[in-house]
Design a protein around this motif. Structure first.
Motif, PDB file in Angstrom:
ATOM      1  N   LEU A 161       0.736  -1.406  -0.015  1.00  0.00           N
ATOM      2  CA  LEU A 161      -0.219   0.083   0.106  1.00  0.00           C
ATOM      3  C   LEU A 161       0.742   1.182   0.026  1.00  0.00           C
ATOM      4  O   LEU A 161       0.600   2.204  -0.537  1.00  0.00           O
ATOM      5  CB  LEU A 161      -1.004  -0.044   1.220  1.00  0.00           C
ATOM      6  CG  LEU A 161      -1.978   1.170   1.241  1.00  0.00           C
ATOM      7  CD1 LEU A 161      -2.819   1.029   0.071  1.00  0.00           C
ATOM      8  CD2 LEU A 161      -2.753   1.022   2.500  1.00  0.00           C
ATOM      9  N   GLY A 162       1.923   1.204   0.858  1.00  0.00           N
ATOM     10  CA  GLY A 162       2.940   2.300   0.783  1.00  0.00           C
ATOM     11  C   GLY A 162       3.542   2.649  -0.459  1.00  0.00           C
ATOM     12  O   GLY A 162       3.593   3.739  -0.766  1.00  0.00           O
ATOM     13  N   SER A 163       3.966   1.253  -1.249  1.00  0.00           N
ATOM     14  CA  SER A 163       4.364   1.660  -2.702  1.00  0.00           C
ATOM     15  C   SER A 163       3.467   2.194  -3.603  1.00  0.00           C
ATOM     16  O   SER A 163       3.801   3.180  -4.497  1.00  0.00           O
ATOM     17  CB  SER A 163       5.085   0.463  -2.999  1.00  0.00           C
ATOM     18  OG  SER A 163       4.080  -0.592  -3.316  1.00  0.00           O
ATOM     19  N   LYS A 164       2.215   1.991  -3.614  1.00  0.00           N
ATOM     20  CA  LYS A 164       1.178   2.156  -4.462  1.00  0.00           C
ATOM     21  C   LYS A 164       0.862   3.721  -4.227  1.00  0.00           C
ATOM     22  O   LYS A 164       0.692   4.398  -5.030  1.00  0.00           O
ATOM     23  CB  LYS A 164      -0.058   1.409  -4.337  1.00  0.00           C
ATOM     24  CG  LYS A 164       0.347   0.059  -4.852  1.00  0.00           C
ATOM     25  CD  LYS A 164      -1.141  -0.877  -4.515  1.00  0.00           C
ATOM     26  CE  LYS A 164      -0.798  -2.308  -5.102  1.00  0.00           C
ATOM     27  NZ  LYS A 164      -2.209  -3.076  -5.158  1.00  0.00           N
ATOM     28  N   LEU A 165       0.745   3.991  -2.694  1.00  0.00           N
ATOM     29  CA  LEU A 165       0.565   5.467  -2.568  1.00  0.00           C
ATOM     30  C   LEU A 165       1.777   6.418  -2.912  1.00  0.00           C
ATOM     31  O   LEU A 165       1.437   7.357  -3.470  1.00  0.00           O
ATOM     32  CB  LEU A 165       0.504   5.637  -0.914  1.00  0.00           C
ATOM     33  CG  LEU A 165      -1.024   5.210  -0.371  1.00  0.00           C
ATOM     34  CD1 LEU A 165      -1.038   5.451   1.169  1.00  0.00           C
ATOM     35  CD2 LEU A 165      -1.987   6.068  -0.855  1.00  0.00           C
ATOM     36  N   ALA A 207       3.530   5.653  -5.745  1.00  0.00           N
ATOM     37  CA  ALA A 207       3.533   5.727  -6.935  1.00  0.00           C
ATOM     38  C   ALA A 207       2.430   6.529  -7.410  1.00  0.00           C
ATOM     39  O   ALA A 207       2.519   7.602  -8.454  1.00  0.00           O
ATOM     40  CB  ALA A 207       3.185   4.602  -7.623  1.00  0.00           C
ATOM     41  N   LEU A 208       1.283   6.735  -6.672  1.00  0.00           N
ATOM     42  CA  LEU A 208       0.159   7.849  -6.805  1.00  0.00           C
ATOM     43  C   LEU A 208       0.653   9.161  -6.595  1.00  0.00           C
ATOM     44  O   LEU A 208       0.405   9.927  -7.477  1.00  0.00           O
ATOM     45  CB  LEU A 208      -0.792   7.148  -6.104  1.00  0.00           C
ATOM     46  CG  LEU A 208      -2.336   8.179  -6.139  1.00  0.00           C
ATOM     47  CD1 LEU A 208      -2.840   7.953  -7.484  1.00  0.00           C
ATOM     48  CD2 LEU A 208      -3.249   7.800  -5.258  1.00  0.00           C
ATOM     49  N   LYS A 209       1.452   9.299  -5.632  1.00  0.00           N
ATOM     50  CA  LYS A 209       1.975  10.603  -5.310  1.00  0.00           C
ATOM     51  C   LYS A 209       2.810  11.110  -6.469  1.00  0.00           C
ATOM     52  O   LYS A 209       2.608  12.296  -6.902  1.00  0.00           O
ATOM     53  CB  LYS A 209       2.692  10.739  -3.912  1.00  0.00           C
ATOM     54  CG  LYS A 209       3.495  11.792  -3.739  1.00  0.00           C
ATOM     55  CD  LYS A 209       4.107  11.809  -2.397  1.00  0.00           C
ATOM     56  CE  LYS A 209       4.879  13.184  -2.013  1.00  0.00           C
ATOM     57  NZ  LYS A 209       5.921  12.741  -1.175  1.00  0.00           N
ATOM     58  N   ASN A 210       3.766  10.344  -7.070  1.00  0.00           N
ATOM     59  CA  ASN A 210       4.426  10.628  -8.116  1.00  0.00           C
ATOM     60  C   ASN A 210       3.689  10.906  -9.247  1.00  0.00           C
ATOM     61  O   ASN A 210       3.962  12.018  -9.943  1.00  0.00           O
ATOM     62  CB  ASN A 210       5.478   9.696  -8.539  1.00  0.00           C
ATOM     63  CG  ASN A 210       6.520   9.364  -7.292  1.00  0.00           C
ATOM     64  OD1 ASN A 210       6.926  10.424  -6.495  1.00  0.00           O
ATOM     65  ND2 ASN A 210       7.187   8.157  -7.035  1.00  0.00           N
ATOM     66  N   ILE A 211       2.727  10.211  -9.571  1.00  0.00           N
ATOM     67  CA  ILE A 211       1.708  10.507 -10.711  1.00  0.00           C
ATOM     68  C   ILE A 211       1.041  11.789 -10.551  1.00  0.00           C
ATOM     69  O   ILE A 211       1.098  12.574 -11.363  1.00  0.00           O
ATOM     70  CB  ILE A 211       0.960   9.167 -10.824  1.00  0.00           C
ATOM     71  CG1 ILE A 211       1.573   8.135 -11.603  1.00  0.00           C
ATOM     72  CG2 ILE A 211      -0.291   9.789 -11.636  1.00  0.00           C
ATOM     73  CD1 ILE A 211       0.674   6.789 -11.304  1.00  0.00           C
ATOM     74  N   THR A 212       0.643  12.073  -9.266  1.00  0.00           N
ATOM     75  CA  THR A 212      -0.091  13.444  -9.022  1.00  0.00           C
ATOM     76  C   THR A 212       0.848  14.497  -9.338  1.00  0.00           C
ATOM     77  O   THR A 212       0.580  15.574  -9.660  1.00  0.00           O
ATOM     78  CB  THR A 212      -0.804  13.292  -7.554  1.00  0.00           C
ATOM     79  OG1 THR A 212      -1.707  12.097  -7.612  1.00  0.00           O
ATOM     80  CG2 THR A 212      -1.341  14.599  -7.383  1.00  0.00           C
ATOM     81  N   ILE A 213       2.221  14.211  -8.854  1.00  0.00           N
ATOM     82  CA  ILE A 213       3.117  15.558  -9.065  1.00  0.00           C
ATOM     83  C   ILE A 213       3.318  15.886 -10.525  1.00  0.00           C
ATOM     84  O   ILE A 213       3.312  17.105 -10.987  1.00  0.00           O
ATOM     85  CB  ILE A 213       4.488  15.230  -8.198  1.00  0.00           C
ATOM     86  CG1 ILE A 213       4.100  15.261  -6.727  1.00  0.00           C
ATOM     87  CG2 ILE A 213       5.407  16.337  -8.524  1.00  0.00           C
ATOM     88  CD1 ILE A 213       5.333  14.742  -5.754  1.00  0.00           C
ATOM     89  N   ASP A 214       3.598  14.694 -11.184  1.00  0.00           N
ATOM     90  CA  ASP A 214       3.614  14.651 -12.623  1.00  0.00           C
ATOM     91  C   ASP A 214       2.550  15.372 -13.472  1.00  0.00           C
ATOM     92  O   ASP A 214       2.738  16.456 -14.217  1.00  0.00           O
ATOM     93  CB  ASP A 214       3.921  13.408 -13.270  1.00  0.00           C
ATOM     94  CG  ASP A 214       5.311  12.636 -12.837  1.00  0.00           C
ATOM     95  OD1 ASP A 214       6.280  13.657 -12.328  1.00  0.00           O
ATOM     96  OD2 ASP A 214       5.615  11.667 -13.055  1.00  0.00           O
ATOM     97  N   MET A 215       1.246  15.052 -12.778  1.00  0.00           N
ATOM     98  CA  MET A 215       0.249  15.695 -13.753  1.00  0.00           C
ATOM     99  C   MET A 215       0.060  17.302 -13.119  1.00  0.00           C
ATOM    100  O   MET A 215      -0.208  18.191 -14.201  1.00  0.00           O
ATOM    101  CB  MET A 215      -1.060  14.784 -12.878  1.00  0.00           C
ATOM    102  CG  MET A 215      -1.255  13.679 -13.777  1.00  0.00           C
ATOM    103  SD  MET A 215      -2.724  12.671 -12.949  1.00  0.00           S
ATOM    104  CE  MET A 215      -4.098  13.698 -13.442  1.00  0.00           C
ATOM    105  N   HIS A 216       0.521  17.575 -12.010  1.00  0.00           N
ATOM    106  CA  HIS A 216       0.614  19.120 -11.595  1.00  0.00           C
ATOM    107  C   HIS A 216       1.367  19.784 -12.421  1.00  0.00           C
ATOM    108  O   HIS A 216       1.214  20.663 -12.715  1.00  0.00           O
ATOM    109  CB  HIS A 216       0.724  18.881 -10.070  1.00  0.00           C
ATOM    110  CG  HIS A 216       0.941  20.456  -9.504  1.00  0.00           C
ATOM    111  ND1 HIS A 216      -0.171  21.283  -9.456  1.00  0.00           N
ATOM    112  CD2 HIS A 216       2.070  21.195  -9.422  1.00  0.00           C
ATOM    113  CE1 HIS A 216       0.287  22.519  -9.133  1.00  0.00           C
ATOM    114  NE2 HIS A 216       1.759  22.566  -8.843  1.00  0.00           N
ATOM    115  N   ASN A 217       2.535  19.087 -12.395  1.00  0.00           N
ATOM    116  CA  ASN A 217       3.662  19.928 -13.261  1.00  0.00           C
ATOM    117  C   ASN A 217       3.076  20.031 -14.791  1.00  0.00           C
ATOM    118  O   ASN A 217       3.672  21.037 -15.284  1.00  0.00           O
ATOM    119  CB  ASN A 217       4.924  18.931 -13.176  1.00  0.00           C
ATOM    120  CG  ASN A 217       5.660  19.128 -11.794  1.00  0.00           C
ATOM    121  OD1 ASN A 217       5.267  20.233 -11.232  1.00  0.00           O
ATOM    122  ND2 ASN A 217       6.444  18.196 -11.621  1.00  0.00           N
TER     123      ASN A 217
END
Length: 121
Positions: A30-34, A36-46
């Motif tokens: 769950l921590g690794s999935k979170l 990955a989700l955080k990195n995807i969200t940061i990339d989307m924001h950028n």
């Protein structure tokens, strides 16, 4: 009888230990999935910020183009306001149109000549 009583408690400790290990593994997953989700969200924001700046730049460029077109239209209206200048504008428009017609015709004729040369080869 004591051994039989000890076995169930030992077995329940083993089961709880196994469940705890499974929970730890699932928490790590769950921590690794979170993460990955955080990195995807940061990339989307950028990406959204980059697209926003591109849209802002295009808006400024097209806004300047609109002002330039309005100014050119105003100058053209002033230029053709008199009869003599209107005739001159008409003659220039005819000359430009003829230039493009001849240019297009020469390109069309030139392309058919190239096809004949290419077919001969």
């Amino acid at each position: 009888m004591r051994n039989t009583a000890a076995n169930p408690s030992s077995s329940s400790k083993d089961n709880s230990y196994v469940f705890e290990q499974q929970n730890d593994v699932r928490m790590d997953e769950l921590g690794s999935k979170l993460s990955a989700l955080k990195n995807i969200t940061i990339d989307m924001h950028n990406d959204v910020n980059n697209q926003d700046s591109v849209l802002e730049d295009s808006h400024q460029a097209f806004g300047g183009l609109g002002n330039s077109m309005r100014q050119s239209y105003g100058r053209m209206n002033r230029m053709i306001s008199t009869r003599h200048k209107r005739q001159m504008c008409f003659y220039v428009a005819i000359a430009v149109t003829l230039f493009f017609v001849f240019y297009w015709a020469s390109g069309w004729i030139g392309s058919s000549d190239e096809k004949e040369v290419h077919d001969a080869i």
